[in-house]
Write an enzyme that holds these catalytic residues in place. Structure first.
Site, PDB file in Angstrom:
ATOM      1  NE  ARG A   1       7.271 -38.842   1.460  1.00  0.00           N
ATOM      2  CZ  ARG A   1       6.349 -38.331   2.276  1.00  0.00           C
ATOM      3  NH1 ARG A   1       5.535 -39.144   2.935  1.00  0.00           N
ATOM      4  NH2 ARG A   1       6.278 -37.034   2.446  1.00  0.00           N
TER       5      ARG A   1
ATOM      6  CB  CYS B   1      22.085 -37.949  -0.536  1.00  0.00           C
ATOM      7  SG  CYS B   1      21.477 -36.375  -1.217  1.00  0.00           S
TER       8      CYS B   1
ATOM      9  CB  THR C   1      11.963 -30.414   1.522  1.00  0.00           C
ATOM     10  OG1 THR C   1      12.708 -30.694   0.324  1.00  0.00           O
ATOM     11  CG2 THR C   1      10.858 -31.454   1.686  1.00  0.00           C
TER      12      THR C   1
ATOM     13  CB  CYS D   1      18.723 -38.725  -2.235  1.00  0.00           C
ATOM     14  SG  CYS D   1      18.311 -38.257  -0.526  1.00  0.00           S
TER      15      CYS D   1
ATOM     16  CB  CYS E   1      18.642 -35.054  -3.193  1.00  0.00           C
ATOM     17  SG  CYS E   1      17.569 -34.525  -1.853  1.00  0.00           S
TER      18      CYS E   1
ATOM     19  CB  CYS F   1      19.712 -33.747   0.899  1.00  0.00           C
ATOM     20  SG  CYS F   1      19.095 -35.225   1.728  1.00  0.00           S
TER      21      CYS F   1
END
Length: 371
Positions: free
Chosen positions: A64, A91, A53, A61, A57, A88
């Site tokens: 998933r 978070c 991605t 967080c 994070c 992210c």
């Protein structure tokens, strides 16, 4: 080619050796468990990135859980960004931790309430904070232990006590504290003051307090009682120092220290110190803010011999983020053993400070546990 004559070479795994190696390295890293369990206690200690991605994070967080072969670990947010990852949006690892942001937000709301002539509406506070009414109440109560309305009432009571102690007239103190009328103060005065505003201003004038001092297993023991109930239980090494402290607390009260009938009260408390199993049921004159009284009520619900941490106590009163406020309320307790703040310990189980000495705290717990 006849399909029946196709080669029978075994299929190979689509996962390449480098991918398997990355997954194995992640699974062997102790930080992976913190990511997998979303451990908030690990926030700030490290950050993790996700190759698939392109984001990084906090360990807590709520996104998933990523595949381990896509995870990398970083000592800081700057390191993660230097490696080409972006923060992210869920978070927000590039901002202070959520608890710190909420604490700062609640502190700003408290200042807003304190500075207002009248309590701002819940809608106004929610709009100022950029939160819904429900979320505002939940966050505010988690950090202060009170609703905004109860916070405002407690702050008014504190201002009233302060102005009266400074010598202001009763009417001026009531107006300066933000009360709408004197009648409301006199109706509620027993809660924050323990007496009428005029008596409080006069240092307890026109208030009768009986007291007695005895020796117990933990040294000198002072017990004092007003017309409402026991208002002080103190332990120490010097009986005279205990008496002076009581006089300083109620400089204008009528103190009676030679009442033979009251001597039985201090003997009852001394007996409880010697043998906690007998229990202690006393009428108490508990004076404090609404938050302090909630903490003290929770303390009295802890069974003899049991202990809780400050964070556990904060959770019990529904204010898990107000650990420091809970510790301050424990320190403000003036009713030793009757309000058993000696049953609160650090998270690791070690003993923390105690108004009447850590050695006495240890001795009380040992006696309760039959040691």
């Amino acid at each position: 080619m006849n399909p029946n004559t196709l080669p029978t070479t075994p299929l190979t795994s689509p996962v390449s050796s480098p991918t398997r190696a990355r997954a194995a390295a992640t699974l062997a890293d102790p930080r992976w468990d913190a990511v997998r369990t979303r451990d908030a206690a690990a926030d700030g200690r490290f950050f993790y990135s996700v190759r698939s991605t392109g984001v990084y994070c906090r360990p807590s967080c709520g996104a998933r859980t990523p595949r381990p072969e896509n995870v990398g670990f970083h000592a800081s947010a700057a390191d993660a960004e230097a490696a080409g990852f972006r923060p992210c949006r869920r978070c927000r690892p590039d901002l202070p931790p959520l608890a710190e942001r909420q604490a700062a937000l609640v502190a700003a709301l408290c200042r807003q309430i304190d500075a207002a002539d009248t309590l701002p509406s819940l809608d106004a506070l929610a709009a100022s904070a950029g939160l819904s009414r429900f979320h505002l109440l939940r966050v505010f109560k988690a950090h202060t232990g009170l609703t905004p309305r109860a916070w405002a009432a407690a702050r008014r009571a504190e201002r009233l006590r302060s102005r009266l102690a400074d010598g202001a007239s009763v009417t001026a103190a009531i107006v300066d504290a933000g009360y709408g009328s004197t009648s409301r103060v006199y109706e509620k005065s027993a809660q924050p003051l323990g007496m009428t505003p005029r008596s409080y201003r006069a240092g307890g004038a026109d208030t009768d307090i009986r007291f007695a001092i005895a020796q117990c297993a933990l040294g000198a023991l002072l017990v004092a009682e007003s017309g409402r109930g026991v208002c002080a239980i103190a332990l120490g090494d010097d009986p005279d120092a205990l008496a002076r402290a009581l006089q300083d607390r109620f400089p204008q009260a009528r103190l009676t220290g030679d009442d033979p009938a009251f001597a039985r009260r201090v003997a009852e408390v001394a007996g409880f110190v010697e043998a906690p199993g007998i229990g202690l049921e006393l009428p108490l004159d508990i004076r404090g803010t609404a938050f302090q009284q909630r903490v003290w009520a929770a303390l009295r619900a802890i069974p003899p011999g049991a202990t809780v941490s400050y964070s556990e106590l904060a959770q019990r009163i529904g204010a898990p983020a107000a650990v420091r406020a809970v510790a301050s309320a424990c320190a403000a307790n003036t009713l030793a053993v009757a309000v058993p703040c000696h049953r609160v310990v650090r998270t690791d189980g070690n003993l923390s400070g105690y108004r009447w000495g850590v050695a006495r705290k240890r001795a009380l717990l040992d006696r309760e546990r039959g040691g």
